[in-house]
Design an enzyme around this catalytic site. Structure first.
Site, mmCIF file in Angstrom:
data_model
loop_
_atom_site.group_PDB
_atom_site.id
_atom_site.type_symbol
_atom_site.label_atom_id
_atom_site.label_comp_id
_atom_site.label_asym_id
_atom_site.label_seq_id
_atom_site.Cartn_x
_atom_site.Cartn_y
_atom_site.Cartn_z
ATOM 1 N N HIS A 82 0.854 -1.181 0.000
ATOM 2 C CA HIS A 82 0.000 0.000 0.000
ATOM 3 C C HIS A 82 0.894 1.237 0.000
ATOM 4 O O HIS A 82 1.674 1.440 0.924
ATOM 5 C CB HIS A 82 -0.891 -0.037 1.244
ATOM 6 C CG HIS A 82 -1.885 1.076 1.295
ATOM 7 N ND1 HIS A 82 -3.003 1.097 0.515
ATOM 8 C CD2 HIS A 82 -1.924 2.213 2.035
ATOM 9 C CE1 HIS A 82 -3.706 2.199 0.768
ATOM 10 N NE2 HIS A 82 -3.063 2.900 1.685
ATOM 11 N N ASP A 107 0.644 5.177 -0.083
ATOM 12 C CA ASP A 107 -0.196 6.369 -0.058
ATOM 13 C C ASP A 107 0.361 7.373 -1.066
ATOM 14 O O ASP A 107 1.547 7.711 -1.022
ATOM 15 C CB ASP A 107 -0.251 6.942 1.364
ATOM 16 C CG ASP A 107 -1.105 6.061 2.269
ATOM 17 O OD1 ASP A 107 -2.156 5.591 1.805
ATOM 18 O OD2 ASP A 107 -0.706 5.829 3.419
ATOM 19 N N ASP A 143 -8.033 1.251 2.435
ATOM 20 C CA ASP A 143 -7.629 2.204 3.480
ATOM 21 C C ASP A 143 -8.353 3.541 3.392
ATOM 22 O O ASP A 143 -7.735 4.567 3.581
ATOM 23 C CB ASP A 143 -6.105 2.424 3.365
ATOM 24 C CG ASP A 143 -5.568 3.295 4.481
ATOM 25 O OD1 ASP A 143 -6.092 3.201 5.594
ATOM 26 O OD2 ASP A 143 -4.630 4.075 4.242
ATOM 27 N N HIS A 199 -6.902 9.325 -0.641
ATOM 28 C CA HIS A 199 -7.527 9.168 0.681
ATOM 29 C C HIS A 199 -6.751 9.724 1.876
ATOM 30 O O HIS A 199 -7.157 9.481 3.020
ATOM 31 C CB HIS A 199 -7.924 7.701 0.916
ATOM 32 C CG HIS A 199 -6.770 6.745 1.006
ATOM 33 N ND1 HIS A 199 -6.473 5.854 0.007
ATOM 34 C CD2 HIS A 199 -5.843 6.540 1.962
ATOM 35 C CE1 HIS A 199 -5.426 5.126 0.357
ATOM 36 N NE2 HIS A 199 -5.017 5.533 1.545
HETATM 37 ZN ZN LIG Z 1 -3.563 4.653 2.777
#
Ligand SMILES: [Zn+2]
Length: 1028
Positions: A260, A262, A372, A577
């Site tokens: 993951h 970001d 997430d 997000h």
């Molecule tokens: Zn995230």
């Protein structure tokens, strides 16, 4: 045969095995101490430090200065390029040799001008394998570069991870050396670690745990760390244990590598580009070594970055995508916030994402992937299905603070009835490590035991990137089918979901939104980002509409396709997000606001150029040289501000047909004027024939009457438009969370700086201003506006905000009683309770909505509209809108400074559907656009017969120069038929999905007046209109 005696002392046996592999205790004599053999220093290290993130090719041109292990580098966000010269000793022939590199920061090894591997201590990657088995004929002298980003995997928070970054952090190089790596020790250590974990996690209640205990103990007996020839017998004992198989019914975990990343969070966008490269190049190395290893990877934007910045790596990725091992998932441009982006934005996330995946890899994603984000809109199932996706993976609801979500695998049904198969990996993580606990948690926490026998295990360091390691793969490999643990299948999303689909008879269905009972401050934090998002969504809508009109009606107009694509992508990336929720550091906020500025600047230019081609024949003259564009699908009569003489502006009342333009004339028939009067008691009364409001000295409404029915909207003796300040000290995540107890700290803002006074006493606009002191640092100035023909009161608000851990809302106590209130979401609306009966009800003490929220009873209601806010709370009869917060981490300056925004109060008779609340909220957000042009007469490009059906989008069709795409949705929650008519030269029409793929199975029903369309509640329909 075991060594005897084995006493009945579980504790000493277990701890004996633990100490045998401890990296703290007894490393002088235990197995761990033998992991590395001889070491040898590197020949030389030198460094070039740079504030910018430059390319490798540029870095090697620079002057490198000598440096050494133990030196510290920095400051934060700089980059250090290390040139490392190595010479492997000849004596290490036949050995596995690593460069061991331990430093703070995130490293990338470059060799022969190519990135080859990430090196990040936090991500357990500190070795670069130089050779698996040193041979005489391979190079012993090697030059490498290590590009070290001066930030951690999770940024550089000062004191804690989510604190604002420390700008002066130093990053130390702790180790840079050659070392002999004992692979056989590593393998045996992994056996031991897995067995010890099985003992601990199965506990004393399971006989399998004891079998693991005695196996591990006997392995210690057999193994002499100083004598590698003793390892084989220990390994074979472990092997015997791991190969004792399960029964057929055992749960199956589908293990997939994942990382993951970001797109921006505690580091800026620019660093994410390098995070992707570091993480993914390491994945490619793992794929080369492990022929079965599969990796799932989301976010088209990140692929696009790697394609532009690391083309060689991108072709390696493409190779493994074709092999079905590097698997693009999600289908969206970024993993966006699941609440705040508009319906059209969500469609564009998929459109841009899916088109990218199709173009680059020849395939659309089949799964939506959003592990997430902070809640999931009830309109997502329909949007997913329209974009070719029927499956969804997330896990974030495991973070709920109040209620435990009851399902792991279930059908999720949206507001229109569309269903998607949804899976929450029951281990409640998207960054597992392939450990025994991940497997056991997955089985134990599965809330659909007996209903769903397959689960996902996503392994790999995440959030800040990093991804899987060889050790994680090795762990899972050992327990593929080991009695007592779930079966481990190396898998991919398609296989997992196919298995779940094939055995779905017992699965439950969850209807409506997936609301996250945490992070509810993210609807409000970083108000400027929210404003930017809303305004730019509206602007891009308007540019598209105007450009389509210009394409059909203007001369020689070229649709700005590539510019619009660029601008959309800036908007879409900011919907990531941790950006639109406001949970990012200040550097990211700066970038995001810059992107919005770019959208505004370029967007307005595009709008103007489209409008300019919407002028009449230059020979034509009228009394007016101003025109107005209405991009919404209904006729509007509104007051607009026009540029006047000598930089002054003037007001005009204009009527503009649906999706059309009109000249500004002074001939709109006379309408009831607005009157604003100061009454004897000092209060001010505003009236426009629709509404009559009374405002007190502090700017509060003591009365709002619907004139026609004489119905009072404000609760007796109460004040509406009352600002309230709350203490806002959350427990965990500052920028994210507002806790329930903030409601107990309610303080009305009543300190008057300037009492209410009349600014404009009537005509087509009446207005009143006042200002209040929130604290000695923060103030509010507001203009309360009532326009002729307008059914709402507008509050243009300016705020100077310098607070710490405060939360500002505005309250409207209204004379309405209903156990639920209605909130606008993407392409529709939904109800939430206004009471606190159960924990599921009160956990929604702060909720999100888009342009409006409404509280109605039979025959009457009140709507609260906004132009950039997303946080609401409606409890009993009090409607509150959240305005500003003041969290201090991860951005110490979040929301400090000036703000401007508008909200509006709209009392109405009947239902909100009948009284055009939805249209009014659109009007507030999509202002009429006046522009300089001579227009001979008004004209309309599109109209829709049903007020329930909203023509949301008009754009050029993807890849088709001579076609438009229009999108409509049913907004009332009703089954209706509507006729879409157009004055544009359309020769044929096709139904299509949200990816704009024509669907010939649904014939287009043409009538004399247009295209007849049937809608079910909240249904979205898209049409391709082929132009003549
Ligand atoms: Zn995230």
């Amino acid at each position: 045969m075991y060594h005897q005696p084995v006493l009945k002392n579980r504790r000493t046996l277990l701890e004996r095995a633990e100490k045998f592999i401890s990296d703290i205790y007894f490393t002088d004599c235990n197995l761990r101490g033998r992991l590395f053999g001889e070491t040898h220093p590197v020949e030389s290290i030198s460094v070039f430090k740079c504030q910018k993130r430059i390319a490798h090719s540029e870095s090697i041109q620079q002057n490198f200065e000598p440096c050494k292990v133990g030196d510290a580098f920095g400051p934060t966000w700089w980059t250090c390029w290390f040139k490392v010269t190595l010479k492997i000793p000849d004596a290490w022939r036949g050995r596995e040799v690593h460069m061991r590199w331990e430093s703070d920061g995130e490293g990338m090894v470059w060799r022969d001008q190519r990135p080859v591997q990430g090196l990040t201590k936090e991500g357990e990657k500190t070795s670069y394998v130089l050779t698996k088995c040193l041979k005489d004929n391979e190079p012993h002298s090697i030059d490498l570069y290590v590009e070290l980003a001066c930030n951690g995997l999770f940024g550089a928070g000062q004191g804690s991870m989510i604190a604002a970054p420390d700008p002066n952090r130093k990053f130390t190089l702790q180790k840079a050396e050659l070392v002999v790596f004992n692979r056989d020790v590593r393998e045996l250590l992994t056996d031991f670690e897995m067995l010890v974990d099985i003992v601990k996690l199965l506990g004393e209640g399971e006989q399998r745990g004891y079998q693991a205990l005695f196996t591990a103990n006997e392995m210690v007996n057999l193994c002499d760390p100083a004598d590698p020839s003793s390892f084989a017998s220990a390994r074979s004992l472990a092997q015997n244990f791991f190969s004792q198989k399960n029964g057929e019914s055992q749960h199956v975990v589908h293990a997939m590598g994942h990382c993951h990343i970001d797109t921006a969070w505690l580091w800026p966008y620019e660093e994410t580009i390098r995070k992707c490269a570091r993480s993914w190049v390491t994945v490619i190395r793992l794929m080369e070594k492990n022929p079965e290893f599969v990796f799932t990877c989301s976010q088209a934007q990140q692929f696009e970055w790697v394609k532009s910045w690391y083309p060689d790596l991108f072709s390696e990725i493409k190779h493994f995508v074709q092999k079905g091992r590097f698997i693009p998932v999600g289908g969206t441009w970024v993993e966006m916030d699941g609440n705040l982006p508009s319906g059209e934005s969500m469609v564009r996330q998929f459109l841009h994402g899916q088109n990218f995946f199709k173009e680059e890899f020849g395939q659309y994603c089949k799964e939506f992937w959003l592990p997430d984000t902070f809640g999931y809109s009830a309109q997502l199932p329909q949007i997913m299905k329209g974009c070719g996706i029927t499956r969804f993976l997330t896990q974030k609801l495991s973070w709920n603070l109040v209620n435990t979500f009851p399902h792991s695998t279930f059908f999720w049904e949206g507001i229109d009835g569309a269903q998607v198969l949804t899976h929450f990996p029951p281990g409640n993580s998207y960054g597992m490590k392939g450990k025994v606990e991940d497997l056991i948690n997955t089985v134990k926490n599965n809330k659909d035991k007996g209903r769903a026998n397959h689960s996902a295990v996503l392994f790999g360091f995440g959030d800040g990137g990093g991804g899987p390691t060889q050790l994680m793969i090795d762990r899972l490999e050992r327990v593929r089918d080991t009695d007592g643990l779930p079966k481990v299948q190396v898998s991919c999303p398609d296989l997992l979901f196919s298995q779940l689909e094939s055995d779905s008879a017992l699965l439950c269905t969850w209807v409506g939104e997936l609301f996250l009972e945490l992070h509810n401050g993210t609807y409000t934090t970083q108000a400027k980002i929210k404003l930017g998002n809303r305004q730019c969504e509206a602007l891009l809508h308007d540019v598209e509409v105007a450009s389509c009109l210009a394409l059909c009606r203007g001369e020689n107009f070229t649709y700005p396709r590539s510019k619009l694509q660029e601008l959309w992508r800036l908007l879409l990336i900011n919907q990531f997000h941790d950006v639109i929720p406001g949970s990012c550091i200040e550097m990211v906020v700066d970038d995001a606001l810059k992107y919005y500025d770019e959208i505004r600047t370029t967007g307005f230019k595009l709008l103007l150029s489209a409008c300019e081609s919407l002028r009449s024949d230059p020979a034509h003259t009228t009394s007016s040289n101003m025109a107005v564009l209405n991009t919404l699908p209904w006729e509007r009569t509104e007051v607009v501000t026009l540029p006047g003489e000598e930089l002054k502006t003037r007001l005009a009342l204009v009527r503009v047909p649906s999706v059309g333009v009109s000249p500004v004339t002074d001939t709109v028939e006379s309408v009831p004027p607005v009157s604003v009067t100061t009454m004897d008691d000092g209060n001010i009364q505003m009236e426009n024939g629709i509404l009559k409001a009374v405002i007190d000295r502090a700017g509060r409404l003591t009365s709002v009457l619907l004139v026609q029915t004489n119905r009072e909207a404000i609760s007796e003796g109460c004040f509406a438009n009352q600002f309230i300040l709350f203490d806002d000290v959350p427990l965990y995540w500052d920028a994210w969370d507002v806790m329930d107890y903030h409601l107990q700290t309610r303080k009305p803002v009543i300190d008057i700086i300037e009492p209410a006074k009349v600014v404009s006493s009537g005509g087509i606009r009446g207005s009143v201003t006042f200002s209040l002191r929130i604290s000695n640092k923060s103030t509010i100035t507001q203009e309360v506006i009532l326009d002729a023909c307008c059914s709402y009161i507008k509050f243009n608000t300016k705020m100077d905000w310098e607070e710490a851990h405060k939360f500002l809302k505005v309250e409207f106590p209204v004379q309405v009683r209903n156990p639920s209130a209605t909130y606008e979401i993407q392409f529709g609306h939904l109800q939430r309770p206004t009471h606190r009966n159960t924990s599921w009800d009160w956990a929604r003490f702060e909720v999100w909505a888009h342009k409006w929220a409404d509280l109605s009873e039979y025959g009457f209601g009140v709507a609260l509209l906004n132009n950039c806010k997303y946080g609401y709370s409606i409890h009993q009869n009090i409607m509150a809108m959240s305005l500003l917060r003041a969290p201090k981490s991860p951005d110490a300056n979040a929301d400090m400074g000036c703000h401007q925004f508008t909200y509006a109060l709209m009392p109405h008779t009947g239902t909100f559907q009948e009284s055009s609340v939805i249209q009014s909220a659109y009007n507030l957000n999509f202002p009429l656009r006046p522009y300089k042009a001579v227009i001979s007469e008004s004209w309309s490009a599109f109209s829709v017969t049903s007020p329930a059906v909203i023509l949301e989008t008009i754009k050029q069709a993807e890849g088709k120069k001579n076609a438009l795409l229009v999108r409509l949705y049913e907004s009332h929650g009703s089954s209706v038929t509507a006729i879409l008519s157009t004055s544009l030269p359309v020769k044929e029409a096709w139904h299509c999905d949200l990816l704009e793929r024509p669907d010939p199975s649904i014939p287009v029903s043409k009538t004399a007046s247009g295209i007849s369309l049937t809608f079910k509640p909240f249904q979205i329909r898209s049409l391709l209109l082929i132009l003549q």
